[in-house]
Design an enzyme around this catalytic site. Structure first.
Site, PDB file in Angstrom:
ATOM      1  N   ASP A 126      49.094  45.581  37.034  1.00  0.00           N
ATOM      2  CA  ASP A 126      49.093  45.961  35.949  1.00  0.00           C
ATOM      3  C   ASP A 126      48.796  45.985  34.669  1.00  0.00           C
ATOM      4  O   ASP A 126      49.495  45.874  33.819  1.00  0.00           O
ATOM      5  CB  ASP A 126      50.127  47.221  36.378  1.00  0.00           C
ATOM      6  CG  ASP A 126      49.019  48.665  36.889  1.00  0.00           C
ATOM      7  OD1 ASP A 126      47.712  48.884  36.476  1.00  0.00           O
ATOM      8  OD2 ASP A 126      50.127  49.657  37.752  1.00  0.00           O
TER       9      ASP A 126
ATOM     10  N   LYS B 194      40.226  52.602  44.090  1.00  0.00           N
ATOM     11  CA  LYS B 194      40.564  51.203  43.877  1.00  0.00           C
ATOM     12  C   LYS B 194      40.652  50.235  44.975  1.00  0.00           C
ATOM     13  O   LYS B 194      39.628  49.509  45.446  1.00  0.00           O
ATOM     14  CB  LYS B 194      42.430  51.160  43.888  1.00  0.00           C
ATOM     15  CG  LYS B 194      42.047  51.571  42.311  1.00  0.00           C
ATOM     16  CD  LYS B 194      44.026  51.820  42.160  1.00  0.00           C
ATOM     17  CE  LYS B 194      44.217  52.352  40.405  1.00  0.00           C
ATOM     18  NZ  LYS B 194      45.071  52.650  40.336  1.00  0.00           N
TER      19      LYS B 194
ATOM     20  N   GLN C 104      50.958  53.330  41.829  1.00  0.00           N
ATOM     21  CA  GLN C 104      50.060  54.295  41.289  1.00  0.00           C
ATOM     22  C   GLN C 104      51.482  55.160  40.527  1.00  0.00           C
ATOM     23  O   GLN C 104      52.507  55.291  41.452  1.00  0.00           O
ATOM     24  CB  GLN C 104      49.752  54.589  42.433  1.00  0.00           C
ATOM     25  CG  GLN C 104      48.284  55.646  41.672  1.00  0.00           C
ATOM     26  CD  GLN C 104      47.393  55.484  40.977  1.00  0.00           C
ATOM     27  OE1 GLN C 104      47.158  54.165  41.146  1.00  0.00           O
ATOM     28  NE2 GLN C 104      47.175  56.167  39.681  1.00  0.00           N
TER      29      GLN C 104
END
Ligand code: GUN
Length: 280
Positions: free
Chosen positions: A117, A50, A94
């Site tokens: 997200d 990422k 994460q």
């Protein structure tokens, strides 16, 4: 018959190129903060990828690595600091978090305007109401692959295998918003194979290696395989048995090189979306 391959790597590269050009014209660098708690090796790889892709697209990336012993209050304080930081447009925590941490309040603590997200209840609610703003990255990638492969959704039967918050539920909502007739199947569904065989679009997101067999697929259907499973022999396989399914399907995503590359590209897109929405 052999199915057309839906090449996620190429589609993701093109999207990253479009985003890099857009960012270059902004006059500021959208800021992405990635929070990684603990030392799960798979998560470390994801976060590194990422980071690399975000830098490549011209974003300002900050990766915050916290020890596996981090307590809930300290993690919430870190998120509050990122919420308050005007240079941060997107925050990604994460997952999975270490077992002693409670995931739901952590996600709920993220400013919904920075929730790249798309997992905050406000963003999940907007998606469920047919009014999405920030949408989870993998489901967004699935929809972009369908569009890139010119697979129509309106009036088509879609079967989503899996009901996770990260993939199954949001994919189902996106397909519904795109006028598909959507069924969500899961581990308690009575006859999974029969449900799958009715689908024009089959999205497999259960995390079970090669569960979807060739005779579960309706001839000519599109198979979108979200699974990434490592077998004991080291091979990486999806949730669909690729060689069987490709002889029946009309189009199919490979693993690797299908949905996977789209997730990061969509994270970059969400960061740009959040930056533009926040900064006007
Ligand atoms: N872990 C695996 N996939 C994801 C994802 O899309 N977002 C986050 N935050 N964690 C993940």
């Amino acid at each position: 018959m052999s199915a057309a391959l839906i090449d996620g790597k190429t589609v993701a590269e093109a999207l990253r190129g479009v985003l890099a050009a857009k960012v270059a014209g902004l006059g500021f660098k959208p800021g992405l903060a990635v929070v990684l708690v603990g030392d799960d090796p798979a998560s470390a790889v994801y976060v590194r990828n990422k980071d690399r892709a975000a830098v490549g697209a011209g974003l300002a990336v900050r990766t915050i690595r916290l020890s596996a012993e981090t307590q809930q209050a300290a993690l919430l304080a870190q998120i509050a600091a990122l919420n308050a930081d005007p240079t941060v447009d997107g925050i990604l925590v994460q997952l999975p978090l270490p077992a002693h941490l409670d995931q739901k309040p952590v996600i709920a603590a993220i400013d919904p305007a920075k929730d790249v997200d798309g997992l905050h209840p406000v963003n999940a609610g907007r998606l469920a109401n047919g009014d999405p703003l920030l949408v989870p990255c993998t489901p967004l990638g699935v929809m972009k692959l369908l569009a890139a492969a010119s697979i129509p959704t309106r009036g088509r039967r879609a079967l989503v295998l899996g009901r996770s918050v990260l993939v199954g539920r949001p994919v189902a909502a996106l397909l519904l918003n795109a006028d598909a007739t959507v069924t969500v199947a899961h581990s308690r569904t009575a006859d999974l194979a029969a449900e799958c065989r009715r689908a024009d679009i089959l999205v497999a997101a259960v995390g079970r290696p090669e569960m979807v067999r060739g005779d579960w697929v309706k001839p000519g259907a599109t198979v979108i395989d979200v699974g990434i499973n490592r077998l004991p022999d080291g091979r990486l396989v999806g949730d669909a048995a690729f060689e069987e399914c490709r002889t029946v399907a009309g189009a199919i995503t490979p693993v690797p090189g299908g949905v996977g590359p789209m997730t990061i590209a969509c994270l970059l897109e969400n960061t740009v979306t959040a930056a533009l929405a926040r900064r006007g």
